[in-house]
Design a protein around this motif. Structure first.
Motif, short mmCIF file in Angstrom:
data_model
loop_
_atom_site.label_atom_id
_atom_site.label_comp_id
_atom_site.label_asym_id
_atom_site.label_seq_id
_atom_site.Cartn_x
_atom_site.Cartn_y
_atom_site.Cartn_z
N LEU A 144 -59.81 -21.66 -47.60
CA LEU A 144 -60.08 -20.94 -46.23
C LEU A 144 -60.86 -21.45 -45.19
N ASP A 145 -62.11 -22.50 -45.60
CA ASP A 145 -62.82 -23.01 -44.75
C ASP A 145 -62.02 -24.03 -43.93
N GLN A 146 -61.11 -24.69 -44.50
CA GLN A 146 -60.26 -25.64 -43.96
C GLN A 146 -59.38 -25.07 -43.04
N LEU A 147 -59.01 -23.84 -43.16
CA LEU A 147 -58.14 -22.97 -42.16
C LEU A 147 -59.00 -22.60 -41.10
N GLN A 148 -60.37 -22.16 -41.45
CA GLN A 148 -61.19 -21.85 -40.25
C GLN A 148 -61.60 -23.06 -39.27
N LEU A 149 -61.78 -24.33 -40.20
CA LEU A 149 -62.11 -25.12 -39.15
C LEU A 149 -60.80 -25.62 -38.13
N LEU A 150 -59.83 -25.55 -38.93
CA LEU A 150 -58.48 -26.09 -38.13
C LEU A 150 -58.22 -25.20 -36.96
N LEU A 151 -58.49 -23.73 -37.30
CA LEU A 151 -58.45 -22.81 -36.13
C LEU A 151 -59.23 -23.01 -35.02
N LYS A 152 -60.64 -23.43 -35.21
CA LYS A 152 -61.47 -23.64 -34.33
C LYS A 152 -61.04 -25.06 -33.57
N GLY A 153 -60.78 -25.98 -34.35
CA GLY A 153 -60.33 -27.31 -33.93
C GLY A 153 -59.09 -27.36 -32.96
N ALA A 154 -58.22 -26.55 -33.40
CA ALA A 154 -56.86 -26.54 -32.51
C ALA A 154 -57.20 -25.88 -31.30
N SER A 155 -57.82 -24.65 -31.18
CA SER A 155 -58.40 -24.07 -29.97
C SER A 155 -59.14 -25.01 -29.21
N ASP A 156 -60.18 -25.76 -29.58
CA ASP A 156 -60.95 -26.81 -28.89
C ASP A 156 -59.86 -27.85 -28.30
N HIS A 157 -58.86 -28.17 -28.97
CA HIS A 157 -57.95 -28.96 -28.65
C HIS A 157 -56.63 -28.46 -27.77
N GLY A 158 -56.96 -27.33 -27.29
CA GLY A 158 -55.82 -27.04 -26.36
C GLY A 158 -55.09 -25.74 -26.83
N ALA A 159 -55.02 -25.24 -27.96
CA ALA A 159 -53.89 -24.43 -28.53
C ALA A 159 -54.68 -22.80 -27.78
#
Ligand SMILES: O=C(O)[C@@H](CO)OP(=O)(O)O
Ligand SMILES: [Mn+2]
Ligand SMILES: [Mn+2]
Length: 558
Positions: A144-159
């Protein structure tokens, strides 16, 4: 580096051990060592064969580590699992595994600089980013924590538009815990929405019923997921994922929740996958993602009617199959497991037979060989898969195919056509995961009987056996306090443990072919699964490569 031309495959002859013995390598899946009590199904079950092997301690029986850093997992709190366990057994070395590689890539931010992320991010402007995977903190397939980081990272990178397709767990974590994980995810998505990202859960279902089948056991499982995730169709429709899980749990546990889709006020699915979208399967573990990866990636595909095959940009969290190069795009490079013992041994004339039933078949082939499908030298190898029962939970059939696996191994040993006969006996693990204690006791007994068949055959041909396990499961069926006391929930019900454990596993060697003076060394007290490959090579009369973890055995002069 995969098996390239420069590798010198020749192994030195062992100075003291002969070649030419038939070696049976038996892996009991989910068979750990634990204190005897009523929740230790291996203790409760009648297991005369395994009990007799234990009598050989300390020279012919010992315990080895099968969890945490001994198998390349991030921490000592990480329980073992089949992927990392069989990787270590087969490769003879400890590799930083998917869980850890993803942690590192997320922590350093390198994940966003790689080819895979660049590829999917080209869809962010106009399309939706879909994330599909197992929602829990089990750490076996995903975290779950990896998913959370990925969600945040993806949105920071334009998703700008994100849809999450969740698979509920209850197998690597307690049954019922999915509600909490979905709530946590909903909170995160709400925060993203506050930042202007259109982020929602789009679909869901239980991991064993939706999407996460493996080794092509039952494509219907993947189809159910496809219909919900891609087509936006499922028998159950909800406007809220927490409600969905709560409601569906009335008739099923987390592992087996039926598929559902989230719909808007017009009853329209909020997140089908369409042309121009990006998809990431966020599990790092391979086996239960390969089938979905094929469905998402292969133009030619006949396993079920996909109805639509959207033109998407797809990346796996990792590449799941190194031989098939599947998926072709991925966010984090998988561990490069090369020069596995299986490959060395066939190059040194060891004719190899491997067998299990479908649900574990890839464990003694694909995982054993470093997440590589297929043979190294087809003329030297035979891999036999016994079809597993489908559409049942294994507590209703706890004997599974143990007998059939035992028979196949016996016949392979007696045929004289093979030097190594390797099997995985699934019962204690697959039935242990159901949380059904009585059935797990039956399962352990069946596994023990299969071991006996194999040892009897080894006796007949004057061979050698190595019996071990990949991680614990059936030896502890209850959640415990730090002091080891069984825990109860607030209604006074025992908290059943469906997951693997952090217990060590046994390893036993024996058989008439074992040279006199062979015994377990005392100077590798922390030995783990990765030490088994060198041990087996020795028993074939060969010395392991220098960079392998040390052998567990020595030969003393009598
Ligand atoms: O069923 C599985 O996928 C895992 C548990 O998540 O078990 P094993 O590692 O034994 O295959
Ligand atoms: Mn296992
Ligand atoms: Mn398991």
């Amino acid at each position: 580096m995969r098996s390239s031309g420069q590798v010198s495959w020749r192994l030195e002859d062992h100075p003291k051990l002969p070649k030419g013995k038939t070696v049976a390598v038996v892996v009991l899946d989910g068979w750990g060592e634990n204190k005897p009590d009523e929740f230790n199904c291996i203790h409760v079950a009648q297991t005369p064969t395994m009990d007799s092997l234990k009598q050989g301690a300390p020279e012919k029986w010992r315990l080895i580590r099968a969890h945490g850093t001994a198998v390349g997992l991030p921490t000592e709190d990480d329980m073992g699992n089949s992927e990392v366990g069989h990787n270590a057994l087969g490769a003879g070395r400890i590799y930083a595994q998917g869980a850890k590689l993803v942690d590192l890539a997320l922590a350093s931010g390198k994940i966003y600089e790689g080819e895979g992320f660049k590829y999917i991010s080209e869809s962010f402007e106009k399309g939706t980013l879909h994330l599909i995977g197992l929602l829990s903190d089990g750490g076996v397939h995903s975290r779950l924590d990896q998913l959370q980081l990925l969600l945040k990272g993806a949105s920071d990178h334009g998703a700008k538009r994100i849809r999450v397709h969740v698979l509920t767990d209850g197998r690597d974590v307690l049954d019922g815990s999915s509600i909490g994980f979905v709530e946590t995810l909903e909170n995160d998505l709400a925060k993203l929405r506050e930042k202007g990202v259109d982020a929602q859960i789009a679909s869901g279902g239980g991991r064993m019923y939706v999407t996460m089948d493996r080794y092509e056991n039952d494509w219907n499982v993947v189809k159910r997921g496809w219909d919900a995730q891609v087509l936006g169709e499922a028998p159950h429709k909800f406007t809220n994922a927490v409600e969905a899980v709560k409601k569906l749990r009335e008739n099923a546990n987390d592992q087996y929740l039926p598929p559902f889709v989230i719909v808007d006020e017009n009853k329209k699915a909020v997140g089908p996958i369409v042309d121009g979208d990006a998809v990431v399967t966020f599990n790092f573990r391979a086996d239960r993602m390969v089938m979905l990866a094929k469905a998402l990636e292969y133009e030619d595909f006949d396993k079920f009617d996909r109805v639509r095959f959207p033109k998407i940009r797809y990346a796996g969290m990792l590449q799941y199959d190194g031989e098939l190069k599947l998926p072709s795009c991925y966010l984090v490079s998988p561990p490069e497991i090369e020069r596995t013992s299986g490959e060395y041994l066939v190059h040194n004339g060891i004719r190899t037979f491997a067998c299990s039933e479908t649900v574990k078949f890839g464990h003694v082939t694909f995982f054993w060989n470093g997440n590589r499908s297929g043979y190294f030298k087809p003329e030297m190898e035979e891999y036999v898969e016994i079809p597993s029962d489908i559409g049942i939970t294994f507590n209703v059939q706890p004997k599974m195919k143990a007998l059939e696996i035992g028979e196949k191994a016996r016949d392979a040993i007696l045929s004289g056509k093979f030097d190594q006969v390797r099997v995985n006996i699934p019962n204690s693990d697959m039935v242990g995961h159901t949380g059904d204690i009585q059935a797990t006791v039956v399962a352990c007994k069946a596994a023990d009987e299969a071991v006996k068949m194999i040892l009897d055959a080894i006796e007949q041909v004057g061979g050698i056996y190595v019996v071990t396990a990949d991680h614990g499961n059936a030896e502890d069926m209850v959640k415990r306090s730090k002091s080891g006391q069984p825990l109860y929930d607030k209604n006074g019900n025992l908290q059943i443990l469906t997951s693997h454990t952090c217990q060590p596993v046994p390893i036993a060697i024996g058989g008439p072919g074992v040279a006199p003076g062979v015994r377990f060394r005392k100077d590798v007290p922390d030995g783990g699964l990765a030490n088994v490959a060198a041990t087996v090579m020795n028993l074939h009369g060969l010395v392991a490569p220098n960079d392998y973890e040390p052998t567990l055995i020595e030969v003393v002069d009598n």
